[in-house]
Design an enzyme around this catalytic site. Structure first.
Site, PDB file in Angstrom:
ATOM      1  N   ARG A  75     107.928  48.723   9.214  1.00 30.10           N
ATOM      2  CA  ARG A  75     107.240  49.938   9.419  1.00 30.10           C
ATOM      3  C   ARG A  75     108.141  51.262   9.378  1.00 30.10           C
ATOM      4  O   ARG A  75     107.900  52.370   8.894  1.00 30.10           O
ATOM      5  CB  ARG A  75     106.983  50.162  10.864  1.00 30.10           C
ATOM      6  CG  ARG A  75     106.089  51.284  11.352  1.00 30.10           C
ATOM      7  CD  ARG A  75     105.962  51.530  12.919  1.00 30.10           C
ATOM      8  NE  ARG A  75     104.796  50.513  13.133  1.00 30.10           N
ATOM      9  CZ  ARG A  75     104.593  49.099  13.643  1.00 30.10           C
ATOM     10  NH1 ARG A  75     105.869  48.919  14.058  1.00 30.10           N
ATOM     11  NH2 ARG A  75     103.528  48.755  13.746  1.00 30.10           N
ATOM     12  N   TYR A  76     109.594  51.193   9.552  1.00 27.72           N
ATOM     13  CA  TYR A  76     110.637  51.810   9.334  1.00 27.72           C
ATOM     14  C   TYR A  76     111.501  51.566   7.980  1.00 27.72           C
ATOM     15  O   TYR A  76     111.688  50.284   8.121  1.00 27.72           O
ATOM     16  CB  TYR A  76     111.579  52.199  10.491  1.00 27.72           C
ATOM     17  CG  TYR A  76     110.843  52.639  11.814  1.00 27.72           C
ATOM     18  CD1 TYR A  76     110.279  53.972  11.887  1.00 27.72           C
ATOM     19  CD2 TYR A  76     110.229  51.776  12.625  1.00 27.72           C
ATOM     20  CE1 TYR A  76     109.794  54.498  12.897  1.00 27.72           C
ATOM     21  CE2 TYR A  76     109.609  52.349  13.823  1.00 27.72           C
ATOM     22  CZ  TYR A  76     109.342  53.637  14.081  1.00 27.72           C
ATOM     23  OH  TYR A  76     108.589  54.081  14.923  1.00 27.72           O
ATOM     24  N   ARG A 131     114.950  49.076   8.836  1.00 24.89           N
ATOM     25  CA  ARG A 131     114.576  47.935   9.867  1.00 24.89           C
ATOM     26  C   ARG A 131     113.364  47.301   9.882  1.00 24.89           C
ATOM     27  O   ARG A 131     112.414  47.869   9.405  1.00 24.89           O
ATOM     28  CB  ARG A 131     114.961  48.401  11.349  1.00 24.89           C
ATOM     29  CG  ARG A 131     114.208  49.506  11.913  1.00 24.89           C
ATOM     30  CD  ARG A 131     114.683  50.347  12.938  1.00 24.89           C
ATOM     31  NE  ARG A 131     114.017  51.197  13.541  1.00 24.89           N
ATOM     32  CZ  ARG A 131     113.980  52.433  13.066  1.00 24.89           C
ATOM     33  NH1 ARG A 131     114.598  52.779  11.944  1.00 24.89           N
ATOM     34  NH2 ARG A 131     113.422  53.537  13.879  1.00 24.89           N
ATOM     35  N   CYS A 174     105.724  32.958  24.548  1.00 24.24           N
ATOM     36  CA  CYS A 174     106.433  33.515  25.600  1.00 24.24           C
ATOM     37  C   CYS A 174     106.578  32.539  26.791  1.00 24.24           C
ATOM     38  O   CYS A 174     105.777  31.834  26.922  1.00 24.24           O
ATOM     39  CB  CYS A 174     105.768  34.831  26.003  1.00 24.24           C
ATOM     40  SG  CYS A 174     105.550  36.153  24.621  1.00 24.24           S
ATOM     41  N   CYS A 204     102.653  38.921  30.121  1.00 27.06           N
ATOM     42  CA  CYS A 204     102.366  40.046  30.790  1.00 27.06           C
ATOM     43  C   CYS A 204     100.883  40.287  30.494  1.00 27.06           C
ATOM     44  O   CYS A 204     100.424  40.281  29.513  1.00 27.06           O
ATOM     45  CB  CYS A 204     103.294  41.299  30.087  1.00 27.06           C
ATOM     46  SG  CYS A 204     105.117  40.948  30.163  1.00 27.06           S
ATOM     47  N   CYS A 260     100.148  43.187  27.597  1.00 21.97           N
ATOM     48  CA  CYS A 260     101.172  42.972  26.618  1.00 21.97           C
ATOM     49  C   CYS A 260     100.132  43.521  25.407  1.00 21.97           C
ATOM     50  O   CYS A 260      99.000  43.322  25.235  1.00 21.97           O
ATOM     51  CB  CYS A 260     101.025  41.528  26.272  1.00 21.97           C
ATOM     52  SG  CYS A 260     101.773  41.093  24.436  1.00 21.97           S
ATOM     53  N   ARG A 298     100.515  43.004  22.313  1.00 25.53           N
ATOM     54  CA  ARG A 298     100.347  41.786  21.341  1.00 25.53           C
ATOM     55  C   ARG A 298      99.244  40.674  21.797  1.00 25.53           C
ATOM     56  O   ARG A 298      99.434  39.648  21.335  1.00 25.53           O
ATOM     57  CB  ARG A 298     101.503  41.366  20.647  1.00 25.53           C
ATOM     58  CG  ARG A 298     102.174  42.439  19.766  1.00 25.53           C
ATOM     59  CD  ARG A 298     103.224  41.695  18.905  1.00 25.53           C
ATOM     60  NE  ARG A 298     104.027  42.932  18.252  1.00 25.53           N
ATOM     61  CZ  ARG A 298     105.175  42.975  18.144  1.00 25.53           C
ATOM     62  NH1 ARG A 298     106.120  42.535  19.160  1.00 25.53           N
ATOM     63  NH2 ARG A 298     105.875  43.900  17.427  1.00 25.53           N
ATOM     64  N   ASP A 350     100.360  51.086  25.620  1.00 25.34           N
ATOM     65  CA  ASP A 350      99.686  50.893  24.594  1.00 25.34           C
ATOM     66  C   ASP A 350      98.087  50.746  24.760  1.00 25.34           C
ATOM     67  O   ASP A 350      97.751  50.285  25.835  1.00 25.34           O
ATOM     68  CB  ASP A 350      99.925  49.915  23.472  1.00 25.34           C
ATOM     69  CG  ASP A 350     101.506  50.177  22.971  1.00 25.34           C
ATOM     70  OD1 ASP A 350     101.663  51.231  22.548  1.00 25.34           O
ATOM     71  OD2 ASP A 350     102.446  49.518  23.040  1.00 25.34           O
ATOM     72  N   ASP A 399     104.079  54.722  21.019  1.00 25.52           N
ATOM     73  CA  ASP A 399     103.883  54.100  19.709  1.00 25.52           C
ATOM     74  C   ASP A 399     102.345  54.703  19.178  1.00 25.52           C
ATOM     75  O   ASP A 399     101.272  54.381  19.799  1.00 25.52           O
ATOM     76  CB  ASP A 399     103.825  52.845  19.872  1.00 25.52           C
ATOM     77  CG  ASP A 399     105.022  51.998  19.405  1.00 25.52           C
ATOM     78  OD1 ASP A 399     105.412  52.198  18.199  1.00 25.52           O
ATOM     79  OD2 ASP A 399     105.623  51.461  20.153  1.00 25.52           O
ATOM     80  N   LYS A 438     106.859  55.754  16.590  1.00 25.45           N
ATOM     81  CA  LYS A 438     107.108  56.170  17.582  1.00 25.45           C
ATOM     82  C   LYS A 438     107.243  57.715  17.692  1.00 25.45           C
ATOM     83  O   LYS A 438     107.831  57.907  16.799  1.00 25.45           O
ATOM     84  CB  LYS A 438     108.250  55.381  18.430  1.00 25.45           C
ATOM     85  CG  LYS A 438     108.089  53.851  18.593  1.00 25.45           C
ATOM     86  CD  LYS A 438     109.609  53.531  19.098  1.00 25.45           C
ATOM     87  CE  LYS A 438     109.330  51.854  19.411  1.00 25.45           C
ATOM     88  NZ  LYS A 438     109.092  51.154  18.181  1.00 25.45           N
TER      89      LYS A 438
END
Length: 350
Positions: free
Chosen positions: A91-92, A95, A104, A108, A111, A113, A274, A311, A318
């Site tokens: 995206r950037y 990085r 995981c 959560c 989450c 995702r 999100d 985001d 961001k």
């Protein structure tokens, strides 16, 4: 009651005293859609006498997760629109995310995702997919940092992590490797000498971003696990999500940020939640979030100040959304608001 192994089903939640028997069927419906796992360390933190326990709220499934709203998205931050090959999000310019695994140790309930992780999710990259991801990084000399996320990369064995780090270490233009994880909090025993050595195997500068949202998560065991990383020369920063019913209180946020700093973890990002499906019961308004973050300024040291970010949906990256403390008034003059809410002229009027 403390679980001896991870809790993954509605029946096990009942047996652990985390939900009432009457809620088992509704919880099963949630679990059939979104992955459930609560580690022994987290199960032991939950206050079963508190119906509003902030640890339980993060990890115990809730029927509210089946309520969807029109603005919610399966891919709320647009990972897929920036994924040139499997496992890579670029995206950037400087990085990339490397998503080697999509499982995981805990899941959560908020989450972003949640449609991608867990047993029903995207799984682990195949050897061919992993090779293609590494080749992509090697072919793009602008990539300075590789961020391992997922899923939680620290669920991988030290042997596998060491192999990944050695592959990244062979790419000269990559200088920084960062891991996003909950493991030091939710499975602190996993952070042993072998794991620490694996994280350093690339020879690059290694950073670990620890996700925690409530000060009770920074137990003695979590702090000791973090110390094992930090003492080995790994820099740690924090990530937290601003969540209704968990940390939407200035005193709780202040305690959380102080706990990070006491653990030698630099507060980094405080995420606005999100627009993930079924997470509306966690979301505050941006205005509420700005007021909470502004309230931190007068409560805690500058070391304890995270950056409050959003985001932007659709994969646009961001944005810092902290309340502005300064406003232009014209003629080179400004109004500056201090942490008590008082306004001051800048430059000061004679």
């Amino acid at each position: 009651m403390t679980a001896q192994r991870s809790i993954r089903t509605a029946r096990e939640l009942v047996d652990a005293g985390l939900i009432a028997p009457a809620d088992e069927q509704a919880t099963s419906h949630v679990a059939s859609r979104y992955a459930v796992s609560i580690s022994p360390a987290i199960a032991g933190l939950i206050d079963r006498q508190d119906k509003d326990d902030p640890i339980a709220r993060q990890f115990v499934p809730d029927a509210a997760e089946l309520t969807l709203t029109p603005e919610e998205r399966a891919d709320p931050i647009g990972d897929s629109s920036h994924s040139p090959v499997a496992g890579i999000v670029h995206r950037y310019p400087d990085r990339v995310l490397l998503k080697a695994v999509h499982v995981c140790p805990v899941y959560c309930r908020f989450c972003f995702r949640r449609e991608m992780v867990g047993p029903q999710g995207l799984g682990t990259l195949t050897p061919a997919e992993f090779d293609a991801a590494i080749a992509y990084i090697a072919d793009h000399s602008e990539i300075w940092e590789v961020i391992l996320t997922g899923g939680d990369p620290l669920v991988l064995s030290p042997r596998r992590l060491g192999e990944i780090m050695e592959r990244i270490g062979a790419i000269d233009h990559v200088k920084i490797v960062r891991f996003h994880t909950r493991v030091p909090v939710v499975e602190p025993e996993r952070v042993d000498a072998d794991l620490v050595a694996a994280l350093k195997a690339s020879g690059k500068a290694t950073y670990v971003a620890l996700h925690a949202n409530h000060p009770r998560e920074l137990t003695a065991e979590a702090r000791a696990a973090s110390a094992r990383l930090i003492d080995a020369g790994i820099v740690m920063v924090s990530q937290s999500v601003l969540l209704k019913g968990v940390n939407d209180d200035p005193a709780v946020l202040a305690e959380l940020m102080r706990a990070f700093v006491e653990t030698r973890i630099k507060p980094y990002y405080l995420h606005h939640p999100d627009l993930a499906p079924g997470t509306g019961h966690f979301r505050l308004s941006i205005e509420e979030g700005q007021k909470l973050v502004a309230a931190l300024r007068g409560r805690v040291s500058g070391l304890c100040q995270p950056t409050y970010i959003l985001d932007i949906p659709g994969g646009h990256g961001k944005a810092v959304i902290s309340a502005s403390a300064i406003a232009a008034e014209g003629g080179g003059c400004y109004t500056v608001t201090d942490f008590r809410g008082n306004e001051h002229a800048y430059p000061p009027k004679a």
